[in-house]
Design a protein around this motif. Structure first.
Motif, short mmCIF file in Angstrom:
data_model
loop_
_atom_site.label_atom_id
_atom_site.label_comp_id
_atom_site.label_asym_id
_atom_site.label_seq_id
_atom_site.Cartn_x
_atom_site.Cartn_y
_atom_site.Cartn_z
N GLY A 145 0.77 -1.24 0.00
CA GLY A 145 0.00 0.00 0.00
C GLY A 145 0.79 1.29 0.00
N ILE A 146 2.11 1.23 -0.14
CA ILE A 146 2.89 2.44 -0.26
C ILE A 146 2.52 3.14 -1.58
CG2 ILE A 146 5.24 3.31 -0.64
CD1 ILE A 146 4.66 2.65 2.27
N THR A 147 2.45 4.47 -1.57
CA THR A 147 2.10 5.21 -2.79
C THR A 147 3.15 6.24 -3.18
OG1 THR A 147 0.82 6.92 -1.61
CG2 THR A 147 -0.36 4.93 -2.29
N SER A 148 4.27 6.23 -2.48
CA SER A 148 5.33 7.21 -2.73
C SER A 148 6.60 6.70 -2.06
CB SER A 148 4.91 8.57 -2.14
OG SER A 148 5.87 9.56 -2.38
N ILE A 149 7.77 7.00 -2.66
CA ILE A 149 9.02 6.46 -2.11
C ILE A 149 10.17 7.44 -2.31
CG2 ILE A 149 9.67 5.25 -4.24
CD1 ILE A 149 10.71 2.96 -2.42
N ALA A 150 11.10 7.44 -1.37
CA ALA A 150 12.33 8.20 -1.49
C ALA A 150 13.50 7.24 -1.63
CB ALA A 150 12.53 9.10 -0.26
N ILE A 151 14.16 7.26 -2.77
CA ILE A 151 15.37 6.47 -2.96
C ILE A 151 16.54 7.30 -2.46
CG2 ILE A 151 16.88 5.36 -4.64
CD1 ILE A 151 14.19 3.96 -4.23
N ASP A 152 17.19 6.81 -1.41
CA ASP A 152 18.27 7.56 -0.78
C ASP A 152 19.58 6.79 -0.89
OD1 ASP A 152 19.97 9.09 0.67
OD2 ASP A 152 18.82 9.07 2.52
N ALA A 153 20.31 7.07 -1.97
CA ALA A 153 21.65 6.53 -2.14
C ALA A 153 22.69 7.62 -1.93
CB ALA A 153 21.79 5.90 -3.53
N SER A 154 22.33 8.63 -1.14
CA SER A 154 23.18 9.81 -0.99
C SER A 154 24.44 9.53 -0.19
CB SER A 154 22.38 10.95 -0.33
OG SER A 154 21.98 10.60 0.98
N HIS A 155 24.52 8.39 0.48
CA HIS A 155 25.76 8.03 1.18
C HIS A 155 26.85 7.65 0.18
CE1 HIS A 155 23.25 8.01 4.71
NE2 HIS A 155 24.26 7.68 5.49
N MET A 156 26.45 7.29 -1.04
CA MET A 156 27.41 6.87 -2.05
C MET A 156 27.94 8.08 -2.83
SD MET A 156 25.98 3.34 -3.68
CE MET A 156 24.22 3.13 -3.41
N PRO A 157 29.05 7.93 -3.53
CA PRO A 157 29.50 9.00 -4.42
C PRO A 157 28.42 9.39 -5.42
CG PRO A 157 31.19 7.31 -4.20
CD PRO A 157 29.95 6.77 -3.53
N ASP A 158 28.50 10.60 -5.94
CA ASP A 158 27.43 11.13 -6.79
C ASP A 158 27.12 10.24 -7.98
OD1 ASP A 158 26.79 13.83 -5.56
OD2 ASP A 158 28.95 14.02 -5.80
N SER A 159 28.14 9.68 -8.63
CA SER A 159 27.90 8.83 -9.80
C SER A 159 27.14 7.57 -9.42
CB SER A 159 29.22 8.47 -10.48
OG SER A 159 30.10 7.86 -9.55
N LEU A 160 27.53 6.94 -8.30
CA LEU A 160 26.84 5.73 -7.87
C LEU A 160 25.44 6.02 -7.35
CD1 LEU A 160 29.74 3.78 -6.10
CD2 LEU A 160 28.93 3.60 -8.46
N ASN A 161 25.24 7.19 -6.78
CA ASN A 161 23.91 7.62 -6.37
C ASN A 161 22.98 7.65 -7.59
OD1 ASN A 161 21.64 8.82 -5.24
ND2 ASN A 161 22.67 10.72 -4.69
N LEU A 162 23.43 8.32 -8.63
CA LEU A 162 22.62 8.41 -9.86
C LEU A 162 22.38 7.03 -10.46
CD1 LEU A 162 21.25 9.73 -12.25
CD2 LEU A 162 23.52 10.37 -13.13
N LEU A 163 23.41 6.22 -10.55
CA LEU A 163 23.26 4.88 -11.14
C LEU A 163 22.31 4.01 -10.33
CD1 LEU A 163 26.95 4.26 -12.23
CD2 LEU A 163 24.98 4.62 -13.75
N ALA A 164 22.34 4.15 -9.00
CA ALA A 164 21.41 3.39 -8.16
C ALA A 164 19.97 3.81 -8.43
CB ALA A 164 21.75 3.59 -6.68
N ASN A 165 19.73 5.11 -8.56
CA ASN A 165 18.38 5.60 -8.88
C ASN A 165 17.91 5.06 -10.23
OD1 ASN A 165 17.04 8.06 -7.15
ND2 ASN A 165 19.24 7.90 -6.78
N LEU A 166 18.80 5.04 -11.21
CA LEU A 166 18.44 4.53 -12.53
C LEU A 166 18.12 3.04 -12.49
CD1 LEU A 166 21.10 6.37 -14.73
CD2 LEU A 166 18.65 6.86 -14.62
N GLU A 167 18.92 2.28 -11.75
CA GLU A 167 18.75 0.83 -11.72
C GLU A 167 17.48 0.41 -10.98
OE1 GLU A 167 21.38 -3.15 -10.50
OE2 GLU A 167 22.34 -1.19 -10.75
N LEU A 168 17.07 1.19 -9.98
CA LEU A 168 15.90 0.83 -9.18
C LEU A 168 14.59 1.36 -9.76
CD1 LEU A 168 17.22 1.26 -5.52
CD2 LEU A 168 16.91 -0.86 -6.83
N ASN A 169 14.67 2.32 -10.66
CA ASN A 169 13.44 2.94 -11.15
C ASN A 169 12.44 1.96 -11.77
OD1 ASN A 169 11.91 4.79 -13.45
ND2 ASN A 169 12.22 5.80 -11.47
N PRO A 170 12.87 0.93 -12.49
CA PRO A 170 11.89 -0.02 -13.06
C PRO A 170 11.06 -0.74 -12.01
CG PRO A 170 14.01 -0.24 -14.16
CD PRO A 170 14.24 0.64 -12.97
#
Length: 430
Positions: A145-170
């Protein structure tokens, strides 16, 4: 048809059109208007100079009080819990898998009719190896029943943060509210920069991912704010203006302990539409004395001051103090008492339980109406649902970045050129 009849008809239409598929499947006969976080964001934008509370429901009393306040204020709100608070190692009884059920039940019980999003906050990933588990866990949250989410990979370097967001989006439904984060939330060290924020949002935009919110390290802390420094409004505004072409709103973390004037500035001068409040609500529900900022007041020995005849009963409070003493729990770590004492708090007399809820309700109502400027946004959100005719509003922006410029190799190259001060380790809680 009377105005009352029209209002009832519109509400029933919004229930039919606005609730996402997972909510309809879980609660087919419900009268709770649980919607995507996108609609909550859109309502704040439509009103202008407004943000709403994202209430961290660490206990049932916070959840009930926040919903009752929002109903009074005609404000669309978000109920949330962070992964660290309500994940598989939860220290709260309200968790990521039962929160939507509790919201639905309370809305039906109390005839709450305002639109509510149920948000999985700070879904934290500290290293690339965390992604495999996330690909299983994230779908389970939406199943619950979750309807909204925050992906927080901000502990990682900026490039890995972005790549984590891209990989999880599907693994995130396209209709769901989406928050992303840059820079850990931890105070004056390692402040986020426009360069970091643009890197993340532009990289997502190139892949047709349009986040609703971005969270920054903009100078505040989680838990009990003791420094008095608080949110850097000018920095927040600078970053939000840089992101304006991409339609990204701000999510303000760590509001507890910041003055009402500073929070009014955040609402009126930046593009913030979501303001997380956790520690203050927990303390108020227990009856701990707080200042006007929601910051707990400590006595000369550094202990919390329990207000007589408010919050939890004296007997349960003394049990909580005893447990804290035995386990060496102090200050902000009192949050770890939520799970072991939820049932003891629920077992109190009705009058005591009601005053716990009422304390939260009054505090949240004041925030929504005199600080956040959120009053009337429930009606706006309802109108947006009826106008859109769908559980999924249109994106706030279009892809304007070329995906050829944002391949994995180029992301790693660009990320390596960003000058970033991550500072000391932060945490995921509000």
């Amino acid at each position: 048809m009377t105005a009352k009849d029209t209002c009832a008809k519109n509400f029933n239409t919004a229930l039919d059109l606005g609730r996402p598929p997972n909510i309809k499947q879980l609660f087919p006969n419900s009268k709770a208007l649980i919607v995507s976080g996108k609609y909550i964001d859109r309502a704040m934008i439509k009103k202008g100079g407004a943000m709403t509370i994202a209430a961290n429901a660490r206990n049932t009393f916070v959840l009930r009080g926040a919903l009752m306040a929002a109903q009074r204020a005609d404000a669309a709100i978000i109920i949330e819990i962070a992964r660290s608070e309500g994940g598989t190692n939860a220290y709260c009884a309200v968790n990521l898998w039962n929160m939507a059920r509790q919201v639905d039940a309370i809305c039906n019980e109390l005839h709450i009719t305002i639109p509510v999003a149920v948000h999985a906050d700070h879904f934290g990933l500290k290293k690339p190896q965390d992604l495999d588990l996330a690909k299983t866990e994230i779908p389970s949250l939406f199943d619950a029943g979750i309807t909204s989410i925050a992906i927080d990979a901000s502990h990682m370097p900026d490039s890995l943060n972005l790549l984590a967001n891209l990989e999880l989006n599907p693994f995130i439904p396209p209709w769901a509210g989406l928050e992303t984060e840059v820079g850990e939330i931890k105070g004056a060290s390692g402040l986020s920069t426009p360069e970091e924020a643009l890197f993340l949002i532009q990289g997502l935009n190139a892949h047709n991912i349009i986040p609703d919110w971005i969270a920054l390290n903009n100078g505040t802390t989680h838990g009990i704010e003791a420094s008095g420094t608080g949110i850097d409004v000018a920095l927040t505004r600078e970053i939000h203006e840089a992101l304006a072409p991409y339609g990204t709103s701000g999510a303000q973390h760590g509001t507890s302990g910041n003055s009402s004037d500073r929070l009014r500035q955040i609402a009126s001068l930046t593009r913030t539409t979501k303001a997380n409040v956790a520690t203050a609500l927990q303390m108020i529900s227990w009856g701990v004395e707080v200042n006007d900022f929601g910051n707990a007041i400590l006595d000369d020995n550094g202990n919390f001051i329990k207000k007589k005849d408010q919050g939890a009963s004296e007997a349960v409070w003394q049990q909580m103090l005893g447990t804290a003493e035995r386990l060496g729990i102090r200050g902000g770590d009192f949050k770890k008492l939520n799970l072991p004492f939820e049932n003891s708090l629920l077992a109190q007399p009705k009058k005591t339980r009601e005053r716990m809820v009422k304390g939260v309700e009054e505090f949240v109502y004041t925030l929504l109406t005199t600080v956040f400027n959120a009053q009337g946004t429930a009606s706006i959100a309802m109108d947006e649902i009826l106008k859109t005719g769908s559980h999924n509003p249109d994106p706030k922006a279009k892809p304007i970045q070329d995906p050829k410029d944002w391949t994995r190799e180029l992301i790693m190259e660009k990320g390596a050129m960003i000058e970033s001060d991550k500072g000391p380790d932060g945490n995921f809680d509000d």
